[in-house]
Design an enzyme around this catalytic site. Structure first.
Site, PDB file in Angstrom:
ATOM      1  N   ARG A  67       0.846  -1.188   0.000  1.00 60.64           N
ATOM      2  CA  ARG A  67       0.000   0.000   0.000  1.00 60.64           C
ATOM      3  C   ARG A  67       0.883   1.240   0.000  1.00 60.64           C
ATOM      4  O   ARG A  67       1.930   1.276   0.643  1.00 60.64           O
ATOM      5  CB  ARG A  67      -0.880   0.028   1.252  1.00 60.64           C
ATOM      6  CG  ARG A  67      -2.142  -0.798   1.115  1.00 60.64           C
ATOM      7  CD  ARG A  67      -3.057  -0.620   2.308  1.00 60.64           C
ATOM      8  NE  ARG A  67      -2.474  -1.144   3.514  1.00 60.64           N
ATOM      9  CZ  ARG A  67      -1.970  -0.415   4.487  1.00 60.64           C
ATOM     10  NH1 ARG A  67      -2.003   0.906   4.436  1.00 60.64           N
ATOM     11  NH2 ARG A  67      -1.445  -0.982   5.549  1.00 60.64           N
ATOM     12  N   TYR A 208      -1.190  -3.602  -6.838  1.00 59.28           N
ATOM     13  CA  TYR A 208      -0.878  -4.428  -5.659  1.00 59.28           C
ATOM     14  C   TYR A 208      -1.856  -4.262  -4.510  1.00 59.28           C
ATOM     15  O   TYR A 208      -2.201  -3.133  -4.125  1.00 59.28           O
ATOM     16  CB  TYR A 208       0.532  -4.093  -5.148  1.00 59.28           C
ATOM     17  CG  TYR A 208       1.139  -5.236  -4.354  1.00 59.28           C
ATOM     18  CD1 TYR A 208       1.846  -6.246  -4.992  1.00 59.28           C
ATOM     19  CD2 TYR A 208       0.976  -5.323  -2.977  1.00 59.28           C
ATOM     20  CE1 TYR A 208       2.389  -7.310  -4.277  1.00 59.28           C
ATOM     21  CE2 TYR A 208       1.518  -6.384  -2.249  1.00 59.28           C
ATOM     22  CZ  TYR A 208       2.230  -7.370  -2.910  1.00 59.28           C
ATOM     23  OH  TYR A 208       2.761  -8.426  -2.195  1.00 59.28           O
ATOM     24  N   GLY A 209      -2.251  -5.360  -3.933  1.00 57.81           N
ATOM     25  CA  GLY A 209      -2.946  -5.409  -2.638  1.00 57.81           C
ATOM     26  C   GLY A 209      -4.013  -4.353  -2.459  1.00 57.81           C
ATOM     27  O   GLY A 209      -4.851  -4.130  -3.336  1.00 57.81           O
ATOM     28  N   LYS A 217      -9.247  -2.357   2.011  1.00 60.35           N
ATOM     29  CA  LYS A 217      -9.027  -1.159   2.843  1.00 60.35           C
ATOM     30  C   LYS A 217      -9.809   0.049   2.307  1.00 60.35           C
ATOM     31  O   LYS A 217     -10.316   0.853   3.076  1.00 60.35           O
ATOM     32  CB  LYS A 217      -7.540  -0.826   2.927  1.00 60.35           C
ATOM     33  CG  LYS A 217      -6.649  -1.986   3.286  1.00 60.35           C
ATOM     34  CD  LYS A 217      -6.866  -2.489   4.698  1.00 60.35           C
ATOM     35  CE  LYS A 217      -5.791  -3.536   5.018  1.00 60.35           C
ATOM     36  NZ  LYS A 217      -5.952  -4.162   6.307  1.00 60.35           N
ATOM     37  N   HIS A 237     -10.855  -2.218  11.780  1.00 60.47           N
ATOM     38  CA  HIS A 237      -9.721  -3.030  11.333  1.00 60.47           C
ATOM     39  C   HIS A 237      -9.477  -4.119  12.386  1.00 60.47           C
ATOM     40  O   HIS A 237      -8.541  -4.016  13.180  1.00 60.47           O
ATOM     41  CB  HIS A 237      -8.519  -2.085  11.194  1.00 60.47           C
ATOM     42  CG  HIS A 237      -7.337  -2.694  10.523  1.00 60.47           C
ATOM     43  ND1 HIS A 237      -6.069  -2.191  10.668  1.00 60.47           N
ATOM     44  CD2 HIS A 237      -7.210  -3.749   9.687  1.00 60.47           C
ATOM     45  CE1 HIS A 237      -5.221  -2.902   9.958  1.00 60.47           C
ATOM     46  NE2 HIS A 237      -5.881  -3.850   9.357  1.00 60.47           N
ATOM     47  N   SER A 259       0.000  -3.364  12.395  1.00 62.17           N
ATOM     48  CA  SER A 259       0.678  -4.424  11.650  1.00 62.17           C
ATOM     49  C   SER A 259       1.859  -4.961  12.454  1.00 62.17           C
ATOM     50  O   SER A 259       2.382  -4.290  13.344  1.00 62.17           O
ATOM     51  CB  SER A 259       1.131  -3.912  10.295  1.00 62.17           C
ATOM     52  OG  SER A 259       1.943  -2.793  10.475  1.00 62.17           O
ATOM     53  N   CYS A 261       1.855  -7.409  14.617  1.00 63.31           N
ATOM     54  CA  CYS A 261       1.537  -7.849  15.980  1.00 63.31           C
ATOM     55  C   CYS A 261       0.919  -9.240  15.996  1.00 63.31           C
ATOM     56  O   CYS A 261       0.441  -9.700  17.023  1.00 63.31           O
ATOM     57  CB  CYS A 261       0.597  -6.865  16.664  1.00 63.31           C
ATOM     58  SG  CYS A 261       1.383  -5.312  17.081  1.00 63.31           S
ATOM     59  N   GLY A 262       0.881  -9.896  14.844  1.00 66.60           N
ATOM     60  CA  GLY A 262       0.369 -11.268  14.803  1.00 66.60           C
ATOM     61  C   GLY A 262      -1.146 -11.357  14.805  1.00 66.60           C
ATOM     62  O   GLY A 262      -1.726 -12.262  15.399  1.00 66.60           O
ATOM     63  N   ASP A 284      -9.189  -9.706   9.464  1.00 67.31           N
ATOM     64  CA  ASP A 284      -8.701  -8.344   9.189  1.00 67.31           C
ATOM     65  C   ASP A 284      -9.731  -7.240   9.433  1.00 67.31           C
ATOM     66  O   ASP A 284      -9.362  -6.176   9.901  1.00 67.31           O
ATOM     67  CB  ASP A 284      -8.206  -8.275   7.736  1.00 67.31           C
ATOM     68  CG  ASP A 284      -7.342  -7.052   7.471  1.00 67.31           C
ATOM     69  OD1 ASP A 284      -6.584  -6.645   8.370  1.00 67.31           O
ATOM     70  OD2 ASP A 284      -7.419  -6.487   6.358  1.00 67.31           O
ATOM     71  N   ASN A 375       6.716  -7.996   2.241  1.00 68.30           N
ATOM     72  CA  ASN A 375       5.260  -7.885   2.161  1.00 68.30           C
ATOM     73  C   ASN A 375       4.701  -8.856   1.108  1.00 68.30           C
ATOM     74  O   ASN A 375       3.721  -8.568   0.445  1.00 68.30           O
ATOM     75  CB  ASN A 375       4.857  -6.434   1.837  1.00 68.30           C
ATOM     76  CG  ASN A 375       3.355  -6.199   1.989  1.00 68.30           C
ATOM     77  OD1 ASN A 375       2.723  -6.693   2.917  1.00 68.30           O
ATOM     78  ND2 ASN A 375       2.768  -5.457   1.052  1.00 68.30           N
ATOM     79  N   ARG A 377       2.623 -12.018  -0.259  1.00 65.39           N
ATOM     80  CA  ARG A 377       1.258 -12.320   0.189  1.00 65.39           C
ATOM     81  C   ARG A 377       0.742 -13.646  -0.342  1.00 65.39           C
ATOM     82  O   ARG A 377       1.138 -14.092  -1.421  1.00 65.39           O
ATOM     83  CB  ARG A 377       0.311 -11.209  -0.311  1.00 65.39           C
ATOM     84  CG  ARG A 377       0.597  -9.840   0.268  1.00 65.39           C
ATOM     85  CD  ARG A 377      -0.061  -9.665   1.609  1.00 65.39           C
ATOM     86  NE  ARG A 377       0.375  -8.463   2.310  1.00 65.39           N
ATOM     87  CZ  ARG A 377      -0.272  -7.963   3.370  1.00 65.39           C
ATOM     88  NH1 ARG A 377      -1.363  -8.546   3.812  1.00 65.39           N
ATOM     89  NH2 ARG A 377       0.188  -6.897   3.987  1.00 65.39           N
ATOM     90  N   GLU A 507      -0.021 -19.726  23.512  1.00 63.61           N
ATOM     91  CA  GLU A 507      -0.177 -19.424  24.943  1.00 63.61           C
ATOM     92  C   GLU A 507      -1.054 -18.195  25.158  1.00 63.61           C
ATOM     93  O   GLU A 507      -1.562 -17.975  26.255  1.00 63.61           O
ATOM     94  CB  GLU A 507       1.197 -19.219  25.616  1.00 63.61           C
ATOM     95  CG  GLU A 507       2.198 -20.341  25.408  1.00 63.61           C
ATOM     96  CD  GLU A 507       1.771 -21.692  25.996  1.00 63.61           C
ATOM     97  OE1 GLU A 507       0.689 -21.765  26.617  1.00 63.61           O
ATOM     98  OE2 GLU A 507       2.526 -22.665  25.805  1.00 63.61           O
ATOM     99  N   ASN A 508      -1.238 -17.404  24.124  1.00 60.66           N
ATOM    100  CA  ASN A 508      -2.129 -16.242  24.260  1.00 60.66           C
ATOM    101  C   ASN A 508      -3.559 -16.675  24.611  1.00 60.66           C
ATOM    102  O   ASN A 508      -4.355 -15.872  25.091  1.00 60.66           O
ATOM    103  CB  ASN A 508      -2.121 -15.397  22.984  1.00 60.66           C
ATOM    104  CG  ASN A 508      -0.767 -14.732  22.749  1.00 60.66           C
ATOM    105  OD1 ASN A 508       0.042 -14.636  23.674  1.00 60.66           O
ATOM    106  ND2 ASN A 508      -0.508 -14.287  21.532  1.00 60.66           N
TER     107      ASN A 508
HETATM  108  O1  SAT Z   1      -2.466  -4.525   0.936  1.00 56.10           O
HETATM  109  S1  SAT Z   1      -3.492  -4.558   1.986  1.00 56.10           S
HETATM  110  O2  SAT Z   1      -3.831  -3.207   2.383  1.00 56.10           O
HETATM  111  O3  SAT Z   1      -4.689  -5.220   1.526  1.00 56.10           O
HETATM  112  C1  SAT Z   1      -2.913  -5.411   3.295  1.00 56.10           C
HETATM  113  C2  SAT Z   1      -2.431  -4.565   4.395  1.00 56.10           C
HETATM  114  O4  SAT Z   1      -1.635  -3.661   4.196  1.00 56.10           O
HETATM  115  O5  SAT Z   1      -2.847  -4.820   5.544  1.00 56.10           O
HETATM  116 MN    MN Z   2      -5.014  -5.196   7.846  1.00 56.62          MN
END
Ligand code: SAT
Ligand code: MN
Length: 597
Positions: A67, A208-209, A217, A237, A259, A261-262, A284, A375, A377, A507-508
């Protein structure tokens, strides 16, 4: 042509402007997907993966890999409605620039008309978008990440509402010219534009994305956040998970995390505590509104995962790996092994002696550059996830008991604390964020990139109005006692020597267990200056190697650090300008008073 006059008129207008060679209406069928993929393979843009039947690899242009926040615009009529956290351009000026760029931009290409539903088709919580795009790659990705085609047109009917989403890669072809590689425009000609009053999206120059898959988004967060504000609901989000205790009782939890943070991992977590089960509803985005019973219900507007490949392994996210193992997936910017499989850094298998890297070059373990882009995917259907909840497509959504917020905070923020009430929870959401570097903690105390509810790049309007909307949702709740409870979690606390104090991953689930126990009224807690905290023994550590001393450290409130935090919050709020909700000032004042009290 369709039965929808307004849609037809718009398609005609765009066709005249962009001048594609032909126009194709996507019906969403498997045959259509297969033939588009074949087209992309024949053009040399996609590689079928021998080791993964039904899966394809794409390599983007090295300049078009993520992005582009600095080319993303909220073109509201008035600059002040975009607020201090968005890029603003006057909508008329932006449209003029873009109309110039769009003129003839689809020459030599096909314009695809892609009707898509965000949310289950026909659900009262869903919304329809139509993406006009000159990228077959985008059509294929949309078919996985959203619900597209004929079923959506049926719901749209002859006068249904839709969000127009115009997309071009911005690379017209001369007569006879073919794409030699991933088409896109120069950075200075990329525009990811949102017109919030019109509820329209114009994207140019990137394939892209989130720049190109406009349902995600652009629509489901930026435009939907404006719709949600106006219509009294929430576009967030957030992941959505379902957790079931040994008694068989299920609870639904959403979670907002910046982003890295798992978040996807948490959405598909494999719990380590016996008898507990976690299932995925979404990874997401969550759209939430009050149901007739007064509870807040959430749907996942998406139908697939667009997850970061790099770092994903059977260890970090078993269920994501199983989802892609089931086929039907698209990989972008990962490495290609000689036997026709994918490989990326952190996949959990040794690097092969040779592969083709994400730029299309020969790669060996001695290469300086990574095999996969950071990044990179995978695009994969949510329905293939082994732990997808059976009600993940419930048209009425699922009732939310708890909302998690979090970030990467080596210091100050404890493993978990619960807000006193909704408004205090909104305050916690407004201050969440991650510390900028992983260097020594002392040097970084207070240096936090704050990211309210992980929405900073995704709020389609003024951040202050967004935070006020959160307060309004609480104030207008049909039954305040049924509002979800808010919890701030931090898996990333370190001790003085820089060692992680909490093992994380599966463990979370132990923290989730306490969260659920708080919702059902069983969880033990003490009232502190910063909120409700678990007692030392409240988090189940059976079979876990975390000492009492480490637990005490994980739950410690260091007043000096918190007073620094207060100062840093005030500094941050100042950047939001004069329309900061008064309630946030009240909250930070009250926190300071409790700390000094
Ligand atoms: O490329 S996206 O915006 O769909 C994924 C992201 O950045 O979280
Ligand atoms: Mn996201």
């Amino acid at each position: 042509m369709s039965a929808h006059k307004k849609l037809d008129a718009w398609v005609k207008e765009v066709t005249e402007l962009c001048q594609p060679d032909k126009v194709v209406w996507a019906n969403g069928s498997q045959e259509e997907y297969d033939s588009l993929m074949q087209l992309l393979v024949d053009a040399g843009l996609a590689t079928p993966l021998k080791k993964r039947p039904g899966c394809f690899l794409f390599r983007s242009d090295p300049s078009d890999v993520a992005r582009v926040e600095n080319r993303t615009y909220i073109a509201s009529k008035s600059e002040k409605d975009a607020g201090p956290t968005n890029n603003w351009i006057d909508p008329l000026e932006l449209k003029k620039t873009l109309t110039g760029l769009y003129t003839g931009c689809m020459k030599g290409r096909t314009l695809y008309v892609v009707p898509f539903s965000m949310g289950p088709v026909g659900s009262p919580l869903s919304k329809i978008g139509i993406e006009l795009t000159d990228s077959a790659y985008v059509v294929c990705n949309l078919r996985i990440t959203t619900r597209i085609g004929d079923p959506v047109m049926k719901v749209l009917g002859s006068d249904g509402e839709f969000v127009p989403c115009l997309h071009s890669v911005g690379k017209p072809l001369a007569p006879g010219e073919k794409d030699e590689k991933w088409p896109c425009a120069e950075m200075e000609n990329k525009y990811i534009s949102h017109f919030p009053e019109e509820r329209a999206i114009w994207s140019y120059g990137s394939g892209y994305g989130g720049n190109a898959l406009l349902g995600k988004k652009c629509f489901a967060l930026r435009i939907a956040s404006v719709q949600a504000r106006d219509e009294g609901w929430m576009a967030e989000h957030m992941l959505i998970l379902r957790i079931t205790n040994p008694k068989g009782e299920s609870y639904y939890v959403t979670g907002a995390f910046p982003s890295a943070c798992g978040k996807t991992n948490l959405a598909m977590l494999v719990p380590t505590i016996p008898g507990w089960k976690v299932e995925t509803v979404g990874d997401d985005i969550a759209w939430m509104r009050f149901g007739k019973d007064g509870r807040l219900y959430a749907i996942n507007p998406e139908a697939g995962f667009f997850g970061v490949a790099t770092g994903t392994s059977y260890e970090s996210n078993y269920n994501a790996m199983k989802t892609i193992d089931a086929g039907n997936s698209i990989f972008t910017n990962v490495g290609l092994t000689d036997d026709g499989d994918v490989w990326w850094e952190g996949i959990g298998t040794p690097a092969p002696a040779h592969l083709i890297d994400w730029k299309g070059n020969n790669w060996t373990p001695d290469s300086k550059d990574p095999a996969a882009h950071a990044n990179s995917r995978f695009t994969t259907p949510a329905s293939q996830c082994p732990v997808i909840a059976d009600d993940w497509e419930d048209p009425n959504g699922v009732p939310i008991s708890a909302i998690l917020i979090g970030g990467r905070r080596p210091s100050t923020i404890p493993l978990v604390h619960q807000s006193f009430d909704w408004n205090h929870g909104v305050f916690l959401g407004s201050i969440m964020g991650s510390e900028i570097t992983a260097a020594t903690i002392d040097a970084n105390i207070g240096k936090v990139r704050r990211d309210p509810f992980a929405m900073l790049p995704f709020i389609g309007y003024h951040v202050c109005d967004y935070l006020q909307h959160w307060f309004d949702i609480g104030a207008n709740a049909p039954d305040p006692s049924k509002l979800p409870k808010l919890f701030y979690v931090n898996w990333f606390r370190k001790d003085e020597s820089g060692k992680w104090l909490w093992p994380g991953y599966g463990e979370n689930s132990r923290v989730l267990k306490w969260v659920i126990e708080r919702c059902s009224g069983e969880g033990k807690a003490v009232t502190t200056e910063i909120g409700y905290m678990p007692t030392l023994d409240a988090i189940d550590r059976t079979g876990l190697d975390v000492s009492d001393a480490d637990m005490a450290e994980l739950l410690k409130i260091d007043k000096a650090q918190w007073l620094n935090e207060v100062a840093s919050i005030r500094e941050h709020y100042a950047t939001y300008g004069p329309t900061l909700p008064k309630e946030l000032t009240n909250q930070v004042d009250a926190l300071e008073k409790r700390l000094k009290g």
